[in-house]
Scaffold this motif. Structure first.
Motif, PDB file in Angstrom:
ATOM      1  N   ARG A  66       0.845  -1.187   0.000  1.00  0.00           N
ATOM      2  CA  ARG A  66       0.000   0.000   0.000  1.00  0.00           C
ATOM      3  C   ARG A  66       0.879   1.235   0.000  1.00  0.00           C
ATOM      4  O   ARG A  66       1.914   1.274   0.689  1.00  0.00           O
ATOM      5  N   LEU A  67       0.475   2.254  -0.730  1.00  0.00           N
ATOM      6  CA  LEU A  67       1.275   3.460  -0.882  1.00  0.00           C
ATOM      7  C   LEU A  67       1.159   4.362   0.347  1.00  0.00           C
ATOM      8  O   LEU A  67       0.070   4.586   0.878  1.00  0.00           O
ATOM      9  N   ALA A  68       2.312   4.866   0.802  1.00  0.00           N
ATOM     10  CA  ALA A  68       2.370   5.786   1.944  1.00  0.00           C
ATOM     11  C   ALA A  68       3.261   6.967   1.588  1.00  0.00           C
ATOM     12  O   ALA A  68       4.164   6.855   0.752  1.00  0.00           O
ATOM     13  N   LYS A  69       3.014   8.085   2.241  1.00  0.00           N
ATOM     14  CA  LYS A  69       3.821   9.284   2.006  1.00  0.00           C
ATOM     15  C   LYS A  69       4.738   9.532   3.191  1.00  0.00           C
ATOM     16  O   LYS A  69       4.321   9.463   4.343  1.00  0.00           O
ATOM     17  N   LEU A  70       5.993   9.847   2.882  1.00  0.00           N
ATOM     18  CA  LEU A  70       6.985  10.138   3.913  1.00  0.00           C
ATOM     19  C   LEU A  70       6.635  11.441   4.627  1.00  0.00           C
ATOM     20  O   LEU A  70       6.342  12.455   4.000  1.00  0.00           O
ATOM     21  N   VAL A  71       6.658  11.406   5.963  1.00  0.00           N
ATOM     22  CA  VAL A  71       6.346  12.581   6.768  1.00  0.00           C
ATOM     23  C   VAL A  71       7.602  13.118   7.459  1.00  0.00           C
ATOM     24  O   VAL A  71       7.869  14.320   7.447  1.00  0.00           O
ATOM     25  N   VAL A  72       8.374  12.227   8.071  1.00  0.00           N
ATOM     26  CA  VAL A  72       9.580  12.616   8.804  1.00  0.00           C
ATOM     27  C   VAL A  72      10.705  11.661   8.440  1.00  0.00           C
ATOM     28  O   VAL A  72      10.507  10.448   8.352  1.00  0.00           O
ATOM     29  N   ASP A  73      11.883  12.210   8.230  1.00  0.00           N
ATOM     30  CA  ASP A  73      13.095  11.413   8.021  1.00  0.00           C
ATOM     31  C   ASP A  73      14.260  12.244   8.548  1.00  0.00           C
ATOM     32  O   ASP A  73      14.953  12.916   7.802  1.00  0.00           O
ATOM     33  N   TYR A  87       3.656  -4.607  11.813  1.00  0.00           N
ATOM     34  CA  TYR A  87       4.963  -4.197  11.310  1.00  0.00           C
ATOM     35  C   TYR A  87       4.964  -4.200   9.789  1.00  0.00           C
ATOM     36  O   TYR A  87       4.234  -4.967   9.144  1.00  0.00           O
ATOM     37  N   TYR A  88       5.829  -3.346   9.223  1.00  0.00           N
ATOM     38  CA  TYR A  88       5.878  -3.169   7.774  1.00  0.00           C
ATOM     39  C   TYR A  88       7.320  -3.096   7.278  1.00  0.00           C
ATOM     40  O   TYR A  88       8.249  -2.792   8.032  1.00  0.00           O
ATOM     41  N   ARG A  89       7.451  -3.364   5.989  1.00  0.00           N
ATOM     42  CA  ARG A  89       8.707  -3.113   5.291  1.00  0.00           C
ATOM     43  C   ARG A  89       8.411  -2.121   4.186  1.00  0.00           C
ATOM     44  O   ARG A  89       7.376  -2.219   3.514  1.00  0.00           O
ATOM     45  N   ASP A  90       9.293  -1.131   4.019  1.00  0.00           N
ATOM     46  CA  ASP A  90       9.066  -0.133   2.979  1.00  0.00           C
ATOM     47  C   ASP A  90       9.917  -0.410   1.736  1.00  0.00           C
ATOM     48  O   ASP A  90      11.047  -0.889   1.828  1.00  0.00           O
ATOM     49  N   TYR A  91       9.325  -0.125   0.569  1.00  0.00           N
ATOM     50  CA  TYR A  91       9.970  -0.290  -0.733  1.00  0.00           C
ATOM     51  C   TYR A  91       9.883   1.024  -1.489  1.00  0.00           C
ATOM     52  O   TYR A  91       8.881   1.750  -1.368  1.00  0.00           O
ATOM     53  N   PRO A  92      10.892   1.352  -2.302  1.00  0.00           N
ATOM     54  CA  PRO A  92      10.821   2.575  -3.097  1.00  0.00           C
ATOM     55  C   PRO A  92       9.580   2.584  -3.990  1.00  0.00           C
ATOM     56  O   PRO A  92       9.090   1.526  -4.419  1.00  0.00           O
ATOM     57  N   ARG A  93       9.093   3.769  -4.266  1.00  0.00           N
ATOM     58  CA  ARG A  93       7.894   3.891  -5.090  1.00  0.00           C
ATOM     59  C   ARG A  93       8.086   3.257  -6.459  1.00  0.00           C
ATOM     60  O   ARG A  93       7.148   2.701  -7.044  1.00  0.00           O
ATOM     61  N   GLU A 145       9.676  11.463  -6.233  1.00  0.00           N
ATOM     62  CA  GLU A 145       9.675   9.998  -6.106  1.00  0.00           C
ATOM     63  C   GLU A 145       9.989   9.532  -4.696  1.00  0.00           C
ATOM     64  O   GLU A 145       9.337   8.634  -4.155  1.00  0.00           O
ATOM     65  N   ASP A 146      11.009  10.164  -4.068  1.00  0.00           N
ATOM     66  CA  ASP A 146      11.441   9.696  -2.753  1.00  0.00           C
ATOM     67  C   ASP A 146      10.531  10.163  -1.615  1.00  0.00           C
ATOM     68  O   ASP A 146      10.797   9.882  -0.449  1.00  0.00           O
ATOM     69  N   GLU A 147       9.445  10.856  -1.933  1.00  0.00           N
ATOM     70  CA  GLU A 147       8.485  11.260  -0.912  1.00  0.00           C
ATOM     71  C   GLU A 147       7.451  10.177  -0.643  1.00  0.00           C
ATOM     72  O   GLU A 147       6.604  10.323   0.243  1.00  0.00           O
ATOM     73  N   TYR A 148       7.518   9.079  -1.401  1.00  0.00           N
ATOM     74  CA  TYR A 148       6.551   8.004  -1.258  1.00  0.00           C
ATOM     75  C   TYR A 148       7.256   6.659  -1.149  1.00  0.00           C
ATOM     76  O   TYR A 148       8.399   6.497  -1.577  1.00  0.00           O
TER      77      TYR A 148
END
Length: 253
Positions: free
Chosen positions: A147-154, A203-209, A224-227
């Motif tokens: 599922r697509l998510a947007k980066l909020v804090v890094d 728990y989740y694992r994130d993958y590049p958009r 691109e890197d915001e998602y």
């Protein structure tokens, strides 16, 4: 006659009890959250009974002293979980991290969470779900759903710093903590995790958009890197955590 000062952790508990009681506004008002954040901002390690905060990692002992760790722990130190208060409406707890330890990416369904770095530096990476939900099925025998998510804090948070707040649908509800050095975090979770109420920790694992094709959508704007695509995973085996008794100032319930 001088009045005895109320310990800061007691004042925090009292304000949480007022803010998160069944009779209080739900969700809490922005002003109520601001008051809680301001009070948490003023807390330091001593207010919750932590000592030798900056030295714990190299000795392999931890902020509560050598008696709570054995020789094995020197080489595989756990994250220490301290239960300050656990109730139906909110939980107050502390996480003490050795260098490079990680709490993997996870969610907080229907919850408001306030986090305060008490000492040290912590890298925080957090996401919110893109709405409406964008879901893809990966190829291969597993055919897992992402599922697509947007980066909020890094970013890296270093004490002293302001309290971070996440909400059920905003503020970075899904986050990952990585200790840059030995550090500790005070958390308030309201309401707390409760499987019977549908508040399980996933728990989740994130993958590049770019890992999965998605049709262009005007509602998804940005670089691109915001998602990222998030895939649900089992509780990671490397999550090594142990409980420890709270030794700070007593709280009157």
């Amino acid at each position: 006659m001088t009045m005895k000062k109320i310990p800061a952790i007691q004042a925090l508990y009292d304000l949480c009890k007022q803010t998160f009681s069944p009779s209080a506004a739900s969700p809490p008002s922005s002003q109520a959250i601001k008051s809680l954040s301001s009070l948490m901002d003023s807390l330091g390690p001593a207010d919750v009974g932590l000592t030798d905060a900056g030295k714990e990692d190299e000795r392999g002992h931890g902020p509560f002293g050598v008696q709570f760790f054995n020789r094995v722990d020197r080489w595989a130190q756990p994250i220490t979980y301290v239960d300050v208060h656990e109730g139906r409406n909110f939980t107050m707890c502390i996480f003490c991290f050795p260098t490079s330890s990680v709490i993997p990416l996870h969610d907080h369904p229907g919850m408001t969470v306030l986090s305060k770095v008490l000492y040290g530096s912590l890298h925080v990476k957090s996401y919110d779900w893109v709405e409406p939900a964008q879901i893809q099925i990966s190829a291969g025998p597993q055919r897992s759903k992402v599922r697509l998510a947007k980066l909020v804090v890094d970013e890296v948070l270093t004490a002293p710093c302001s309290t971070s707040v996440l909400y059920p649908r905003s503020g970075g509800n899904l986050h990952c903590f990585t200790a840059v050095g030995p550090c500790a975090v005070l958390d308030i979770l309201a309401p707390p995790y409760n499987e019977s109420c549908g508040r399980s920790c996933t728990y989740y694992r994130d993958y590049p958009r770019s890992s999965f094709y998605v049709k262009e959508d005007e509602s998804v704007s940005g670089e691109e890197d915001e998602y990222a695509w998030l895939a649900e995973v089992a509780t990671p085996d490397e999550l090594y955590m142990r409980n420890q008794k709270y030794t700070g100032p007593a709280i009157k319930i």
